[in-house]
Design a protein around this motif. Structure first.
Motif, PDB file in Angstrom:
ATOM      1  N   UNK A   1       0.820  -1.215   0.000  1.00  0.00           N
ATOM      2  CA  UNK A   1       0.000   0.000   0.000  1.00  0.00           C
ATOM      3  C   UNK A   1       0.849   1.257   0.000  1.00  0.00           C
ATOM      4  N   UNK A   2       1.909   1.259   0.805  1.00  0.00           N
ATOM      5  CA  UNK A   2       2.795   2.423   0.851  1.00  0.00           C
ATOM      6  C   UNK A   2       3.485   2.639  -0.500  1.00  0.00           C
ATOM      7  N   UNK A   3       3.906   1.566  -1.140  1.00  0.00           N
ATOM      8  CA  UNK A   3       4.545   1.688  -2.450  1.00  0.00           C
ATOM      9  C   UNK A   3       3.576   2.261  -3.486  1.00  0.00           C
ATOM     10  N   UNK A   4       2.336   1.802  -3.445  1.00  0.00           N
ATOM     11  CA  UNK A   4       1.316   2.334  -4.362  1.00  0.00           C
ATOM     12  C   UNK A   4       1.122   3.830  -4.108  1.00  0.00           C
ATOM     13  N   UNK A   5       1.064   4.212  -2.835  1.00  0.00           N
ATOM     14  CA  UNK A   5       0.896   5.630  -2.497  1.00  0.00           C
ATOM     15  C   UNK A   5       2.068   6.461  -3.014  1.00  0.00           C
ATOM     16  N   UNK A   6       3.290   5.963  -2.839  1.00  0.00           N
ATOM     17  CA  UNK A   6       4.453   6.715  -3.308  1.00  0.00           C
ATOM     18  C   UNK A   6       4.501   6.792  -4.830  1.00  0.00           C
ATOM     19  N   UNK A   7       4.040   5.755  -5.502  1.00  0.00           N
ATOM     20  CA  UNK A   7       3.915   5.815  -6.956  1.00  0.00           C
ATOM     21  C   UNK A   7       2.930   6.919  -7.340  1.00  0.00           C
ATOM     22  N   UNK A   8       1.838   7.011  -6.606  1.00  0.00           N
ATOM     23  CA  UNK A   8       0.864   8.081  -6.835  1.00  0.00           C
ATOM     24  C   UNK A   8       1.464   9.456  -6.635  1.00  0.00           C
ATOM     25  N   UNK A   9       2.304   9.599  -5.613  1.00  0.00           N
ATOM     26  CA  UNK A   9       2.996  10.876  -5.391  1.00  0.00           C
ATOM     27  C   UNK A   9       3.816  11.240  -6.617  1.00  0.00           C
ATOM     28  N   UNK A  10       4.545  10.275  -7.142  1.00  0.00           N
ATOM     29  CA  UNK A  10       5.363  10.520  -8.313  1.00  0.00           C
ATOM     30  C   UNK A  10       4.548  10.974  -9.504  1.00  0.00           C
ATOM     31  N   UNK A  11       3.422  10.330  -9.719  1.00  0.00           N
ATOM     32  CA  UNK A  11       2.560  10.702 -10.853  1.00  0.00           C
ATOM     33  C   UNK A  11       1.965  12.094 -10.646  1.00  0.00           C
ATOM     34  N   UNK A  12       1.442  12.341  -9.454  1.00  0.00           N
ATOM     35  CA  UNK A  12       0.793  13.635  -9.185  1.00  0.00           C
ATOM     36  C   UNK A  12       1.787  14.784  -9.292  1.00  0.00           C
ATOM     37  N   UNK A  13       2.964  14.618  -8.710  1.00  0.00           N
ATOM     38  CA  UNK A  13       3.891  15.738  -8.615  1.00  0.00           C
ATOM     39  C   UNK A  13       4.836  15.882  -9.806  1.00  0.00           C
ATOM     40  N   UNK A  14       5.281  14.768 -10.350  1.00  0.00           N
ATOM     41  CA  UNK A  14       6.414  14.852 -11.260  1.00  0.00           C
ATOM     42  C   UNK A  14       6.130  14.390 -12.681  1.00  0.00           C
ATOM     43  N   UNK A  15       4.880  14.050 -12.989  1.00  0.00           N
ATOM     44  CA  UNK A  15       4.544  13.703 -14.368  1.00  0.00           C
ATOM     45  C   UNK A  15       4.681  14.944 -15.244  1.00  0.00           C
ATOM     46  N   UNK A  16       5.141  14.775 -16.484  1.00  0.00           N
ATOM     47  CA  UNK A  16       5.272  15.957 -17.356  1.00  0.00           C
ATOM     48  C   UNK A  16       3.911  16.576 -17.654  1.00  0.00           C
ATOM     49  N   UNK A  17       3.863  17.878 -17.589  1.00  0.00           N
ATOM     50  CA  UNK A  17       2.624  18.615 -17.879  1.00  0.00           C
ATOM     51  C   UNK A  17       2.930  19.660 -18.943  1.00  0.00           C
ATOM     52  N   UNK A  18       1.915  19.963 -19.714  1.00  0.00           N
ATOM     53  CA  UNK A  18       2.144  20.995 -20.752  1.00  0.00           C
ATOM     54  C   UNK A  18       1.838  22.363 -20.247  1.00  0.00           C
TER      55      UNK A  18
END
Length: 110
Positions: free
Chosen positions: A93-110
């Motif tokens: 569960x913690x790993x899934x949450x941290x993956x979510x953090x990565x997507x929310x914060x650091x995914x490329x945005x235009x």
């Protein structure tokens, strides 16, 4: 601001929020006194200021991402401070949450 600095800010925020909540818990629930709880309230206030240092201007995004950091950090805090032994589902569960953090914060945005 670099990703590394952002991650460091999340770690510092986690230290103050989780530590503050733990101090309140110790003061009230474990009957260690109001001084512990008072220091906890101060730490929780510091957390609020640290969160504002993130580069993104969207409150909702920062707090949503921080939620994942809080989940993983709370498990780690419990291990260190209270001898908590997470099971594989806690780690998953913690790993899934941290993956979510990565997507929310650091995914490329235009």
């Amino acid at each position: 601001m670099s990703v590394a600095k952002s991650i460091l800010l999340f770690a510092v925020a986690a230290l103050f929020e989780i530590g503050g909540a733990w101090l309140v818990w110790q003061g009230v629930r474990e009957h260690r006194g109001w001084l512990w709880a008072g220091f906890g309230v101060i730490a929780l206030g510091v957390y609020g200021f640290v969160a504002t240092l993130q580069p993104d201007a969207n409150f909702g995004r920062i707090l949503a991402a921080y939620g994942g950091v809080f989940v993983a950090g709370s498990l780690a805090w419990g291990m260190v401070m209270d001898g908590f032994r997470p099971d594989r589902w806690d780690y998953t569960g913690a790993a899934i949450c941290l993956l979510g953090v990565g997507v929310i914060m650091y995914a490329p945005r235009s």
